[in-house]
Design a protein around this motif. Structure first.
Motif, PDB file in Angstrom:
ATOM      1  N   ASP A   1     -25.463  13.706  28.906  1.00  0.00           N
ATOM      2  CA  ASP A   1     -24.411  14.729  28.814  1.00  0.00           C
ATOM      3  C   ASP A   1     -24.733  15.910  29.721  1.00  0.00           C
ATOM      4  O   ASP A   1     -23.856  16.473  30.376  1.00  0.00           O
ATOM      5  N   LEU A   2     -26.000  16.282  29.735  1.00  0.00           N
ATOM      6  CA  LEU A   2     -26.409  17.379  30.618  1.00  0.00           C
ATOM      7  C   LEU A   2     -26.206  16.991  32.079  1.00  0.00           C
ATOM      8  O   LEU A   2     -25.678  17.769  32.878  1.00  0.00           O
ATOM      9  N   ALA A   3     -26.614  15.766  32.442  1.00  0.00           N
ATOM     10  CA  ALA A   3     -26.482  15.318  33.834  1.00  0.00           C
ATOM     11  C   ALA A   3     -25.014  15.326  34.259  1.00  0.00           C
ATOM     12  O   ALA A   3     -24.682  15.698  35.386  1.00  0.00           O
ATOM     13  N   THR A   4     -24.141  14.922  33.343  1.00  0.00           N
ATOM     14  CA  THR A   4     -22.715  14.869  33.660  1.00  0.00           C
ATOM     15  C   THR A   4     -22.169  16.255  34.010  1.00  0.00           C
ATOM     16  O   THR A   4     -21.318  16.380  34.891  1.00  0.00           O
ATOM     17  N   THR A   5     -22.693  17.266  33.357  1.00  0.00           N
ATOM     18  CA  THR A   5     -22.222  18.620  33.681  1.00  0.00           C
ATOM     19  C   THR A   5     -22.580  19.004  35.114  1.00  0.00           C
ATOM     20  O   THR A   5     -21.969  19.897  35.696  1.00  0.00           O
ATOM     21  N   LYS A   6     -23.560  18.344  35.677  1.00  0.00           N
ATOM     22  CA  LYS A   6     -23.945  18.593  37.076  1.00  0.00           C
ATOM     23  C   LYS A   6     -23.418  17.495  37.998  1.00  0.00           C
ATOM     24  O   LYS A   6     -23.839  17.386  39.157  1.00  0.00           O
ATOM     25  N   ALA A   7     -22.551  16.625  37.465  1.00  0.00           N
ATOM     26  CA  ALA A   7     -22.003  15.491  38.229  1.00  0.00           C
ATOM     27  C   ALA A   7     -23.110  14.577  38.762  1.00  0.00           C
ATOM     28  O   ALA A   7     -23.016  14.038  39.864  1.00  0.00           O
ATOM     29  N   LYS A   8     -24.165  14.415  37.961  1.00  0.00           N
ATOM     30  CA  LYS A   8     -25.272  13.535  38.361  1.00  0.00           C
ATOM     31  C   LYS A   8     -25.412  12.398  37.359  1.00  0.00           C
ATOM     32  O   LYS A   8     -24.952  12.480  36.213  1.00  0.00           O
ATOM     33  N   VAL A   9     -26.089  11.372  37.824  1.00  0.00           N
ATOM     34  CA  VAL A   9     -26.399  10.226  36.984  1.00  0.00           C
ATOM     35  C   VAL A   9     -27.862  10.338  36.572  1.00  0.00           C
ATOM     36  O   VAL A   9     -28.705  10.732  37.375  1.00  0.00           O
ATOM     37  N   ILE A  10     -28.144  10.039  35.305  1.00  0.00           N
ATOM     38  CA  ILE A  10     -29.539   9.940  34.878  1.00  0.00           C
ATOM     39  C   ILE A  10     -29.750   8.505  34.368  1.00  0.00           C
ATOM     40  O   ILE A  10     -29.094   8.072  33.422  1.00  0.00           O
ATOM     41  N   GLY A  11     -30.599   7.799  35.050  1.00  0.00           N
ATOM     42  CA  GLY A  11     -30.773   6.383  34.747  1.00  0.00           C
ATOM     43  C   GLY A  11     -32.185   6.048  34.334  1.00  0.00           C
ATOM     44  O   GLY A  11     -33.108   6.865  34.458  1.00  0.00           O
TER      45      GLY A  11
END
Ligand code: XIL
Length: 453
Positions: free
Chosen positions: A43-53
């Motif tokens: 959810d945090l990554a999405t706020t930065k338009a990033k993917v966390i994998g």
């Protein structure tokens, strides 16, 4: 699944009770620990338009491992399941079981999948590496392999690591079964075949030790440049980022930026940061600083699509098997306790430097007719750390801060906010940082409740 917190609070209270006994002014107030759970990393990554994998092992995707993989991450990479030796152990006999399982799990959890990997010099089946082939036969085998595998997952994968580890450290091409027999243009061919089989997956070349600007990453840069000039389909570069504690490549962001400027995406594809065992609080704190620096570099560049960790728990890391004496390289312990590195990733993606597990105390070491000296100490329990901090409080009796040291403080009305100086943002796991200030008072000088974070 959210991190278990009670033991940390208990330990913290013990720590602070010890501190209280030695304080000049006996009144010490605990900062109210944050009660809300941190949002999951995805959810945090999405706020930065990033993917966390994360890389995953299909057979482990149940219970706590499955819960964390599904809730904390929005992208999965099969750690081994899509490699040639896994999918075609015997010529013509395919085994898609684990790869299919991971893709299905990802779909059920609204996650992307990075396919890994189609063309590599490692983890190829014995029938292939031990066979005797003409270059033409090898070319056909490779084309068939790519076409078969990419077609199977057509439309389902966000990206493919089409070619893995093509370079030597000095930037020359690595001699492999592919480059030896097909020439270095096997890379262009592989990308072209992959595009033909799935026009929507982003196609990557992936390598290690290409995180900073160096001979190897410059070779990768020149390859991408020439592929683009030739119209060969190339969408991104993967920087594996198998790093060593304290050896964060300082030119990482600059390197990401130069690829972005070339017109390709960049992904951190296999991040782990290994340390010599045993792990200590100091090493875990350094690891958090290193993780944060890597994720910060990605967040800073628009075309950096995100960060994948190579296993999210130390129980699923390749490091101890491959690097003698090293381990503890991932953001969670073997028992799924988030490490300082986990919170560092959260912080890079805009999570507040949570007060959970860390607390601030306010004391008045000395006081005279109209003035006083105040001190605030920020303490983190073992396993928690901060890389920056902010402490605030509200005065109840008209006190004013006139001067602060080891922090920058501002007061508006009764509200005081202090943030770390450039040199003391890091509160290490199990350690503390203090700052001081002078103030004025009249009437009485009650100790305020301080909030950290
Ligand atoms: C590793 C896996 O994690 C291990 O389980 C396996 O035994 C060896 O390969 N670079 C890569 C990955 O591109 O595929 C490797 O994965 C780690 C190094």
């Amino acid at each position: 699944m959210t991190p278990s917190r009670t033991p940390l609070r208990t330990r913290l209270r013990t720590l602070l009770t010890g501190a209280a006994a030695t304080a000049t002014t006996a009144t010490l107030l605990l900062a109210a620990p944050a009660t809300a759970a941190d949002p999951p990393l995805r959810d945090l990554a999405t706020t930065k338009a990033k993917v966390i994998g994360t890389a995953v092992t299909g057979s482990k995707l149940t219970a706590t491992y499955g819960d964390l993989a599904g809730t904390q991450f929005n992208s999965l990479t099969p750690g081994n399941a899509m490699k040639w030796e896994s999918v075609e152990p015997t010529r013509g006999t395919y085994n898609w079981t684990e790869a299919d399982q991971i893709v299905a799990f990802a779909q059920a959890h609204n996650q992307q999948v990075r396919g890994h990997t189609l063309v590599w010099h490692n983890q190829n089946p014995a029938w292939l590496t031990n066979g005797t082939w003409t270059p033409a036969q090898l070319g056909t085998l490779l084309q068939d392999h790519i076409t078969t595998e990419v077609t199977r997952y057509k439309g389902k994968l966000a990206a493919w690591d089409v070619v893995n580890e093509p370079f030597n450290e000095d930037g020359t091409y690595r001699p492999t079964i592919w480059s030896d027999n097909l020439g270095t243009d096997y890379i262009a061919k592989a990308l072209t075949w992959a595009r033909a089989a799935d026009p929507t997956a982003k196609l990557y070349v992936n390598d290690y030790n290409v995180e900073g600007v160096n001979a190897k990453s410059t070779a990768l840069y020149n390859l991408v440049k020439s592929l683009k000039e030739r119209g060969i389909p190339i969408d991104g570069v993967g920087l594996q980022a198998h790093l060593i504690l304290g050896q964060y490549p300082s030119s990482l962001q600059q390197n990401i930026q130069r690829f972005a400027d070339l017109g390709v995406d960049v992904a951190i594809t296999e991040l782990d940061i290994r340390m010599q065992l045993p792990s200590t609080d100091a090493k875990l704190t350094q690891q958090a600083v290193d993780y944060k620096a890597v994720v910060d570099a990605c967040v800073a560049v628009t075309r950096c699509v995100g960060v994948t960790v190579w296993g999210f728990t130390d129980s699923d890391s390749w490091v101890p098997d491959v690097f003698d004496g090293y381990g503890a390289a991932t953001p969670y312990t073997e028992n799924f306790t988030p490490k300082p590195a986990y919170y560092a990733i959260a912080q890079s993606f805009g999570g507040t430097p949570s007060a959970e597990g860390c607390a601030a105390t306010y004391s008045v070491p000395s006081q005279w007719n109209t003035g006083f000296t105040g001190q605030v100490t920020i303490t983190c329990s073992p396993g928690r750390s901060l890389s920056s901090w902010k402490v605030s409080w509200t005065y109840g009796a008209g006190q004013r801060v006139t001067q602060a040291w080891n922090a920058t403080c501002a007061q508006a009305g009764a509200s005081v906010t202090c943030v770390n100086a450039s040199y003391n943002g890091t509160v290490p796991s199990g350690g503390s940082v203090s700052f001081g200030f002078n103030g004025t008072w009249s009437g009485n000088n009650p100790v305020p409740t301080v909030t950290l974070g």
